[in-house]
Design a protein around this motif. Sequence first.
Motif, PDB file in Angstrom:
ATOM      1  N   LYS A  86     -88.751 -11.380 120.982  1.00  0.00           N
ATOM      2  CA  LYS A  86     -89.467 -10.564 119.998  1.00  0.00           C
ATOM      3  C   LYS A  86     -88.700  -9.345 119.501  1.00  0.00           C
ATOM      4  N   ASP A  87     -87.528  -9.117 120.033  1.00  0.00           N
ATOM      5  CA  ASP A  87     -86.775  -7.948 119.603  1.00  0.00           C
ATOM      6  C   ASP A  87     -85.294  -8.266 119.798  1.00  0.00           C
ATOM      7  N   GLY A  88     -84.441  -7.380 119.289  1.00  0.00           N
ATOM      8  CA  GLY A  88     -83.015  -7.626 119.456  1.00  0.00           C
ATOM      9  C   GLY A  88     -82.495  -8.656 118.455  1.00  0.00           C
ATOM     10  N   THR A  89     -83.206  -8.857 117.373  1.00  0.00           N
ATOM     11  CA  THR A  89     -82.805  -9.889 116.416  1.00  0.00           C
ATOM     12  C   THR A  89     -81.557  -9.466 115.628  1.00  0.00           C
TER      13      THR A  89
ATOM     14  N   THR B 125     -89.017   2.745 122.053  1.00  0.00           N
ATOM     15  CA  THR B 125     -87.615   2.521 121.661  1.00  0.00           C
ATOM     16  C   THR B 125     -87.507   1.274 120.788  1.00  0.00           C
ATOM     17  N   ALA B 126     -88.300   0.251 121.164  1.00  0.00           N
ATOM     18  CA  ALA B 126     -88.234  -0.999 120.398  1.00  0.00           C
ATOM     19  C   ALA B 126     -88.699  -0.775 118.963  1.00  0.00           C
ATOM     20  N   LEU B 127     -89.515   0.242 118.746  1.00  0.00           N
ATOM     21  CA  LEU B 127     -90.034   0.486 117.402  1.00  0.00           C
ATOM     22  C   LEU B 127     -89.185   1.492 116.626  1.00  0.00           C
TER      23      LEU B 127
ATOM     24  N   GLY C  67     -86.973   3.415 114.307  1.00  0.00           N
ATOM     25  CA  GLY C  67     -86.529   3.051 112.962  1.00  0.00           C
ATOM     26  C   GLY C  67     -87.631   2.394 112.146  1.00  0.00           C
ATOM     27  N   LYS C  68     -88.735   2.062 112.809  1.00  0.00           N
ATOM     28  CA  LYS C  68     -89.837   1.442 112.066  1.00  0.00           C
ATOM     29  C   LYS C  68     -91.005   2.419 112.009  1.00  0.00           C
ATOM     30  N   GLY C  69     -91.424   2.772 110.820  1.00  0.00           N
ATOM     31  CA  GLY C  69     -92.555   3.685 110.671  1.00  0.00           C
ATOM     32  C   GLY C  69     -92.247   5.080 111.191  1.00  0.00           C
TER      33      GLY C  69
HETATM   34 MG    MG Z   1     -85.636  -3.710 117.676  1.00  0.00          MG
END
Ligand code: MG
Length: 525
Positions: free
Chosen positions: A88-91, A151-153, A155-157
Amino acid sequence: MSEAPILKDTTRSSGREALQKNIQAAMALAEAIRSTLGPKGLDKLLIDDEGRTLVTNDGVTVLETAKVEHPVAKMMINASSTQDRIAKDGTTSTVILAGEMLQNAWQLILQGIHPSTIARGFRKSEQYLLQCIADIAFESDRDMRHTVVKTALAGKGHSSMQEIVAKLSLEAVEMVADEDSSVDLSKIKLISQTGGIVEDCIVLRGLMLPKKRISSNMKKEIIGGKIVLIDGGLEKKTVSSDLKLNVTTTGIFESFRQEERKMLKQQVDQLVSHKISVLACRESIDDEIRNYLAEHGIQAFRRVARSDLNMLAKVCNARTVGSVGDLTDDDVGAFVSSKNITLDNKDFWVVEGSGNAATIVAKASTVDVVGEVERCFDDALGVSVQLIEDGLVVCGGGASYVALARRLRRYAETIPGREQLAVEAYADAIEVIVRVLAENAGIDPISALLDVVAEQTNADSNNIGINLQTGRPDDMLSHGILEPKGIVRQAIIGATEVAISILRIDDVLWAKQQMEMPELPEDEM
Ligand code: MG
Ligand code: ADP
C-alpha cells in the motif's frame, strides 16, 4: 539465414540494442515520477482523455493513469501496482529503485560484464538484504505507530489532515483486527461526503450505510436480534407481458391481487417464525407490506448493494439467501444493535454485530479534496494493517536504505569474481532514495548522501537519514520519521524482480510497428 515466416510483420531488436532501449524506457519512467518522492515532492496534474483532472503526488496513481505504451515501462508500472497491492505504500520508491538498479547495470554492461552475471549479483544482494533488514528494524509502540502512519502520508494533504487520517485509520484497523492480529481490510468501509471539513471525519464500530428504513413506523433502533440478508426482493411477481388475464366478473382482478398480497404476507410470516427483526434486500420491498413488516416489529431496508450485503454477512455472521423461501436457520445472522441515525441531514443505518467491522466517514469541502482524502485513507489503512500485523519499523528519510547499503558493501567484499561489481552497483542503487529526497527538497543530493553515510558510520547508527528541513544528517527516530519494515522489504523485492526481468530480455519482437520510445532526459546515457 532468412527470417522465420512467423516473424514477417515484426520489428526485431536484439542483444545489446534491445537491452539499451529497454533500460532507457525503464529509466525514463522512473524519471517521470522522481519529483513526487517524499514530503517535499511536487504534485502532478493528470488529465485523462475525457478531460477529467486529478491532482496527486501518489506514484502509482500517476503511473496507472498515464497511458504508457512501452512494454518495459508497463513492467515497471506493474511492479508499482504490485507494491500498492501488497504494501500500500512505497510505490514511487519501487520504481525509482528499479530505474537506478538498471542504470547502474548498464554502466557494468558497458564495461563488458554480462547481464546474467549482473542479474545473479542483484539476486544475491536482494537475498542478503532480506536477511539483514531484521537487524535494522525495531518493535513499535502505539505512539510510534501513529507517527509511522503520518510519515506514510507525508507530502499528501496538510498536516492536520495527516493527523486525523492517521488516527482514524489506526483506530479502524484496531477495531477489526482478529485475536491473532490478522486484519481483513474488507471489513472496513470508507464512505465519503462532501460539504464538511476534514476534521469532521469519524470512525465508528460496525457498518454504516447511507440507507433509511423503508417506513417510519418501523422501530428506529433495535438492540440485539436476528437479521436476514436477501440477494433479491420481497415483491409481487411481475405479470409477464404475454400473459392474458381474462376478466369475466368484476372483482376478479382484485382477488388476484389479494392472492399476491397473501403470498407476500406469508413470506413475512416466515421471517417472523425465524424471529427475524431486521431484513435487508438487494432489490425492492413491496410498498403494500411495509406496514405488515412494521406491525411484526421488523426493521427493513431495500436496495442494499451486493457488496454491502457481503459486508453485513461478515459483521453478523449471516449468509445471504436468494429469497425468503430458501431461508434456513443457518443463514440467519445476529446483530448487537441496528439503528437509524441522521448525520448532517442525511440518513444512515448503523449495524453492529459480533463480527468486527468499522466504517470511516471521510469528509471534505469539495469532490477533488474528498478524492485526495480517500486516497490518503487508503494508504493510511494499508500502512496501519502492516503495523498491526507486524509491528516492526525502520527509519525513514533514506536511513534504512543507507544502513542496508553499508552492510551490502561489506558483503560484496566476500564475493569473488565479477558478481562483486554487481553487488556494489546494487548498493549504490539503493542509496538513490536519499539523493532523490534531498533533490526534491532543494538540497545538494551528492553531499546529502555522503554526509548521511559518514554520519551513520561515525555514530555506528542505522537511524541517521536526511533532515529535509535543515539539509543535514539527523536521527530519524527522534524525529518520528519511521516506516513499516514491510514496505522497505517489499520495495526491495519488487524493484529487484523487475530489474532482473528487464536485464534478462535480449530479444524484442514488435508486431507491425515500432513502439514509440518514451522521451529520455538529457545526458543520462
Ligand atoms: Mg508513501
Ligand atoms: P512512496 O510512494 O515511495 O511511498 P512518498 O512520496 O510517499 O513515496 O515518499 C516516501 C519517502 O519519503 C520515504 O522514503 C520516507 O522515508 C520519506 N519521508 C517521509 N517523510 C519524511 C520526512 N519528514 N523527512 C525525510 N524523509 C521523509
